[in-house]
Design an enzyme around this catalytic site. Structure first.
Site, PDB file in Angstrom:
ATOM      1  N   CYS A 142      16.454  -7.990   0.767  1.00 53.88           N
ATOM      2  CA  CYS A 142      15.341  -7.276   0.152  1.00 53.88           C
ATOM      3  C   CYS A 142      14.438  -8.333  -0.477  1.00 53.88           C
ATOM      4  CB  CYS A 142      15.909  -6.340  -0.924  1.00 53.88           C
ATOM      5  SG  CYS A 142      14.669  -5.551  -1.937  1.00 53.88           S
TER       6      CYS A 142
ATOM      7  N   GLU B 225      11.464   5.420   4.965  1.00 56.21           N
ATOM      8  CA  GLU B 225      12.688   6.089   4.491  1.00 56.21           C
ATOM      9  C   GLU B 225      12.707   7.556   4.908  1.00 56.21           C
ATOM     10  OE1 GLU B 225      15.523   5.296   2.791  1.00 56.21           O
ATOM     11  OE2 GLU B 225      15.101   3.155   2.791  1.00 56.21           O
TER      12      GLU B 225
ATOM     13  N   ASP C 207      20.245  -4.010  -0.466  1.00 52.50           N
ATOM     14  CA  ASP C 207      18.837  -3.592  -0.368  1.00 52.50           C
ATOM     15  C   ASP C 207      18.718  -2.255  -1.099  1.00 52.50           C
ATOM     16  OD1 ASP C 207      16.093  -3.653   0.505  1.00 52.50           O
ATOM     17  OD2 ASP C 207      16.586  -2.198   2.032  1.00 52.50           O
ATOM     18  N   SER C 208      17.467  -1.806  -1.263  1.00 52.60           N
ATOM     19  CA  SER C 208      17.276  -0.482  -1.852  1.00 52.60           C
ATOM     20  C   SER C 208      17.630   0.620  -0.846  1.00 52.60           C
ATOM     21  CB  SER C 208      15.811  -0.325  -2.283  1.00 52.60           C
ATOM     22  OG  SER C 208      14.967  -0.540  -1.167  1.00 52.60           O
TER      23      SER C 208
ATOM     24  N   HIS D 260      12.269  -3.414   5.315  1.00 56.22           N
ATOM     25  CA  HIS D 260      12.064  -2.082   5.908  1.00 56.22           C
ATOM     26  C   HIS D 260      11.097  -2.118   7.104  1.00 56.22           C
ATOM     27  CE1 HIS D 260      13.917  -0.350   2.340  1.00 56.22           C
ATOM     28  NE2 HIS D 260      13.797   0.852   2.852  1.00 56.22           N
TER      29      HIS D 260
ATOM     30  N   CYS E 190       8.893  -7.381   3.933  1.00 56.15           N
ATOM     31  CA  CYS E 190       9.765  -6.329   3.403  1.00 56.15           C
ATOM     32  C   CYS E 190      10.699  -5.962   4.553  1.00 56.15           C
ATOM     33  CB  CYS E 190       8.941  -5.114   2.979  1.00 56.15           C
ATOM     34  SG  CYS E 190       9.940  -3.648   2.610  1.00 56.15           S
TER      35      CYS E 190
HETATM   36  N1  DGL Z   1      13.356  -3.545   1.684  1.00 57.95           N
HETATM   37  C1  DGL Z   1      12.941  -4.077   0.448  1.00 57.95           C
HETATM   38  C2  DGL Z   1      12.093  -5.299   0.546  1.00 57.95           C
HETATM   39  O1  DGL Z   1      12.347  -6.081   1.437  1.00 57.95           O
HETATM   40  C3  DGL Z   1      12.602  -3.106  -0.662  1.00 57.95           C
HETATM   41  C4  DGL Z   1      11.612  -2.062  -0.430  1.00 57.95           C
HETATM   42  C5  DGL Z   1      11.479  -1.115  -1.608  1.00 57.95           C
HETATM   43  O2  DGL Z   1      12.507  -0.555  -2.025  1.00 57.95           O
HETATM   44  O3  DGL Z   1      10.364  -0.960  -2.093  1.00 57.95           O
HETATM   45  O4  DGL Z   1      11.227  -5.551  -0.234  1.00 57.95           O
END
Ligand code: DGL
Length: 269
Positions: free
Chosen positions: A69, A155, A6-7, A189, A187
């Site tokens: 992600c 974040e 993931d990021s 996150h 997402c």
């Molecule tokens: N957590 C990621 C997702 O599911 C990436 C979020 C990001 O870096 O913008 O899309």
């Protein structure tokens, strides 16, 4: 080993739920923190970064990599599976989180087929949720809401900030107006702020996210694919890599796991 990509924090959430359900495997987490957020990047960059990460994880010995992600899955997974895998690692696998989540959505829907998805800009514009859901049930009506401010706030660790609530209202109100019966957290996150989202939806709209769905889906996948399962090492080891390191990141990981974890820095450029 199972690689989790993931990021940033989204991958840690996914990893935590996988460890709980499937504790025996070795896991490597890879966070491309230098390029966070992915959601406002172009397809070219997202594909390049995802490919580099997958390659890194394979070289570390992963037989299975999960793109935890939706942004990477929507912008890069298809091409990696079609082009990179057959040429370089035909016996290994890269899986995304979007398809298992869509399967769970269809399994959970009642008569109201109006579904909302909250996701990054890149995921929304890719149309990946529409495509996967329509394959499973063409009658689903999907409303996709981009939420570009959420990943930076999450974040930053501002999970209880009033500003987050304002943003959420702004993003969720158009979906509430569409009278959706189910909201997809598109997402990884966003699972960290699920209770805030639920509060704004007043508990009236079902919420579904990859962290709830993925552990059982992966368990099922590994039962059906013994050729992959046999190759995954099982010594309960966890390793963490990122492309940019800061004391803030260390603090976030500690807050998240409840203890300090060793995070290694890697340069993919
Ligand atoms: N957590 C990621 C997702 O599911 C990436 C979020 C990001 O870096 O913008 O899309």
């Amino acid at each position: 080993m199972i690689g989790i990509f993931d990021s940033g924090l989204g991958g840690l959430i996914t990893l935590k739920t996988l460890i709980k359900e499937l504790p025996d495997y070795d896991y490597i987490y890879f966070g491309d923190t230098a390029y966070l957020p992915f959601g406002d990047k172009s397809q070219k960059i997202i594909h390049q970064r995802t490919l580099k990460a997958v390659d890194f994880l394979f070289k570390k010995g992963c037989y299975l990599v999960i793109l935890a992600c939706h942004t990477a899955a929507s912008q890069a997974l298809g091409r990696i599976q079609r082009e990179y895998l057959p040429e370089n690692y035909p016996e290994r696998r890269v899986l995304g989180v979007t398809i298992p989540l869509c399967e769970a959505v269809v399994e959970n829907l009642s008569e109201n087929l109006r579904v909302g998805v909250l996701a990054t800009k890149a995921t929304c514009y890719s149309g990946s949720f529409e495509k996967e859901l329509r394959k499973l049930n063409p009658k689903i009506e999907l409303f996709c809401q981009p939420a570009p401010l959420l990943v930076p706030i999450i974040e930053e660790g501002k999970w209880d900030w009033k500003g987050l609530e304002l943003c959420l209202k702004e993003y969720l109100n158009p979906l509430i107006e569409k009278e959706i019966s189910l909201l997809i957290l598109g997402c990884t996150h966003y699972s960290l702020i699920k209770n805030k989202i639920n509060k704004i939806l007043k508990g009236k709209i079902e919420i579904i996210s990859a962290d709830e769905v993925l552990p059982l889906k992966l368990k099922d996948y590994l039962c059906r694919h013994s050729e992959i399962e046999d190759k995954i090492s099982k010594r309960k080891r966890k390793t963490y890599f990122v492309t940019d390191f800061s004391s803030h990141l260390e603090e976030m990981a500690k807050r998240f796991f409840g203890r300090k974890i060793e995070i290694k820095l890697v340069d993919l450029d």
